[in-house]
Motif scaffolding. Structure first.
Motif, short mmCIF file in Angstrom:
data_model
loop_
_atom_site.label_atom_id
_atom_site.label_comp_id
_atom_site.label_asym_id
_atom_site.label_seq_id
_atom_site.Cartn_x
_atom_site.Cartn_y
_atom_site.Cartn_z
N HIS A 54 -2.13 17.48 2.23
CA HIS A 54 -1.76 16.23 1.33
C HIS A 54 -2.91 14.97 1.81
CE1 HIS A 54 0.12 12.83 -0.82
NE2 HIS A 54 0.96 13.83 -1.35
N LEU A 99 -6.62 6.55 -5.90
CA LEU A 99 -5.36 7.64 -5.98
C LEU A 99 -5.99 8.71 -7.01
CD1 LEU A 99 -2.27 5.87 -6.76
CD2 LEU A 99 -3.08 6.85 -4.62
N ASN A 132 3.12 10.22 2.62
CA ASN A 132 1.92 9.87 3.90
C ASN A 132 2.25 8.24 4.27
OD1 ASN A 132 1.33 9.57 0.61
ND2 ASN A 132 -0.02 7.84 1.30
N LEU A 158 0.45 0.89 1.77
CA LEU A 158 0.07 2.21 2.55
C LEU A 158 -1.54 2.45 2.91
CD1 LEU A 158 1.99 4.80 0.54
CD2 LEU A 158 2.66 3.84 2.90
N LEU A 159 -2.25 2.07 1.70
CA LEU A 159 -3.60 2.45 1.64
C LEU A 159 -4.53 1.40 2.21
CD1 LEU A 159 -3.48 4.00 -1.75
CD2 LEU A 159 -2.94 5.19 0.44
N ARG A 215 2.82 -1.42 -3.48
CA ARG A 215 3.85 -1.03 -4.83
C ARG A 215 5.16 -1.30 -4.38
NH1 ARG A 215 1.79 1.71 -1.84
NH2 ARG A 215 0.18 3.01 -2.95
N PHE A 230 6.33 8.72 -6.12
CA PHE A 230 5.08 7.87 -6.77
C PHE A 230 5.10 8.08 -8.24
CE2 PHE A 230 4.60 8.73 -2.19
CZ PHE A 230 4.20 7.51 -1.95
N PHE A 231 4.28 7.09 -8.88
CA PHE A 231 3.81 7.30 -10.33
C PHE A 231 5.26 6.94 -11.23
CE2 PHE A 231 0.74 9.50 -8.08
CZ PHE A 231 -0.22 8.76 -8.24
N HIS A 285 8.59 13.48 -2.36
CA HIS A 285 8.50 12.85 -0.94
C HIS A 285 9.78 12.27 -0.88
CE1 HIS A 285 4.12 13.84 -0.71
NE2 HIS A 285 4.00 13.13 -1.69
N HIS A 307 6.35 19.39 -4.61
CA HIS A 307 5.55 18.37 -4.29
C HIS A 307 6.59 17.11 -4.60
CE1 HIS A 307 1.35 16.04 -3.99
NE2 HIS A 307 2.44 15.25 -3.60
N ASP A 317 5.53 14.84 -7.48
CA ASP A 317 4.87 13.50 -6.69
C ASP A 317 5.96 12.41 -6.45
OD1 ASP A 317 3.16 12.50 -4.75
OD2 ASP A 317 1.48 12.58 -5.92
N PHE A 337 -8.21 10.26 -3.17
CA PHE A 337 -7.36 11.52 -2.71
C PHE A 337 -7.85 12.80 -2.86
CE2 PHE A 337 -2.64 9.87 -2.18
CZ PHE A 337 -3.10 8.67 -1.32
N1 URA Z 1 0.18 7.62 -3.56
C1 URA Z 1 0.41 7.76 -2.28
O1 URA Z 1 0.41 6.91 -1.53
N2 URA Z 1 0.92 9.04 -1.95
C2 URA Z 1 1.25 9.96 -2.81
O2 URA Z 1 1.96 10.93 -2.47
C3 URA Z 1 1.12 9.61 -4.22
C4 URA Z 1 0.60 8.55 -4.47
#
Ligand code: URA
Ligand code: ZN
Length: 379
Positions: A196, A220, A99, A49-50, A69, A329-330, A17, A15, A326, A224
């Protein structure tokens, strides 16, 4: 012990990206999410993104808090990915587009963009043979024939080991009968789906304070995983797993909340008058547990021993779990991003605590299972 267990244990990240530079260019040209934009309040461009980030995007020019971010080199640089792998002793990564993939593209353009993105991932893998494999991306907004052609293309790419998929399908979710030919094509090709999340839950769920005060925590941490849980429950109720028995899915974030809620889903099925009248609750029905133990794998991106143990129990054993990070991210907020990431440490520690540090089972979750399930070697 079988022969595989005598091999030195490899660490595999399933996992992880990337947004290739060409994809970042698409995001930079956009004025609605997903987008990349520069703000006076931030040194790095911002990746937005979200849906949950839209309220802060709308007030962004007047605010001292930049939305989204920071878009660092970690998102698009292959050198940085390899550096991250080396820093965390990761031998092999199965990279995937992050994503929201190609979900927002116009029908006429998504086929050719999918082809170039998948070719780009393939070349990245070829430039580090043995260290990189990838999950491809489907042009889900294109006509069915174009999506099918994309599966055919992926079959020819040496390092492709499946596809990453969101929960929207062709626009109506993964229980949509019109998606069935794609599931058959993927199953026939032996390409598992890495499911995902992206869309989360509607913003109203988080309340009026969330966008200003709670950062990304609610969408998140909770949106998610619920999204993933709901998508798989819908597939189960629609009979997708029975209709396509060769379909294999790897669920992000240890299946969302599916391991914890499978018993409740089962009970609700058993006690549902509508399903009973439709004769959907019959003697040969496969339970959610049975589907979990035959067609579903879970990643180990759950950050705690408690969640991981539940995922292992629901899967019927540790051999269906696979480590992930992941990345990108993070990232760590208090330490150097080029050093060790706390988010990676949490997931590795959860595996050690749940299964015992030097155990065969822990080694399986950390890499052996992924090598076996995804055939991470030259064919
Ligand atoms: N935030 C996202 O938008 N995608 C991820 O995979 C993890 C955190
Ligand atoms: Zn992810």
């Amino acid at each position: 012990a079988n022969e595989a267990s005598q091999q030195p244990t490899k660490v595999v990240d399933i996992h992880t990206h990337m947004y290739p530079p060409s994809y970042i260019d698409i995001l930079t040209s956009r004025s609605t999410i997903p987008l990349v934009r520069t703000f006076a309040s931030s040194p790095d461009p911002r990746l937005i993104l979200l849906q949950a980030e839209v309220p802060s995007l709308e007030g962004a020019e007047a605010s001292s808090k930049p939305p989204g971010r920071p878009l660092t080199k970690h998102y698009s640089s292959l050198t940085q990915k390899i550096h991250f792998m080396d820093t965390h002793n990761i031998d092999i990564s199965v990279i995937s587009l992050a994503n929201p993939w190609l979900d927002f593209l116009k029908p006429f353009e998504s086929g050719s963009i999918a082809e170039s993105v998948n070719t780009e991932f393939s070349s990245m893998c070829a430039s580090h043979p043995g260290r990189l494999f990838f999950f491809g991306t489907l042009p889900l907004t294109a006509p069915l024939a174009t999506i099918e052609a994309s599966v055919t293309h992926l079959k020819t790419l040496k390092y492709c080991r499946g596809v990453i998929l969101g929960t929207s399908g062709l626009g109506n979710g993964l229980d949509d009968p019109n998606l069935r030919p794609i599931f058959h094509a993927l199953a026939d090709a032996g390409l598992p789906i890495f499911l995902h999340p992206h869309y989360g839950l509607p913003n109203e769920v988080w309340g009026p304070r969330a966008s200003q005060e709670y950062g990304h925590v609610l969408p998140l941490a909770l949106g998610f995983p619920m999204e993933t849980t709901i998508a798989v429950a819908r597939m189960y109720l629609a009979g997708v797993f029975d209709a396509v028995p060769a379909l294999r899915m790897i669920l992000a974030h240890s299946g969302g909340t599916l391991p914890f809620l499978a018993g409740r889903i089962e009970s609700c099925v058993l006690h549902d008058g509508h399903l009973m009248r439709e004769a959907k609750v019959h003697a040969t029905r496969r339970t959610v547990w049975e589907v979990l133990r035959s067609q579903i794998y879970l990643d180990a991106v759950i950050y705690s021993e408690v969640g991981l143990k539940s995922a292992i129990e629901a899967s019927g054993g540790a051999d269906r779990l696979m480590f992930g990070t992941d990345h990108p991210f993070f990232p760590p907020l208090g330490t150097d991003e080029d050093g060790e990431w706390e988010s990676v440490g949490l997931n590795a520690e959860a595996v050690n605590k749940a299964l015992g540090k030097a155990s065969q089972e822990a080694a399986g979750v950390m890499g052996g299972n992924a090598i076996r399930v995804l055939k991470l070697y030259d064919e």
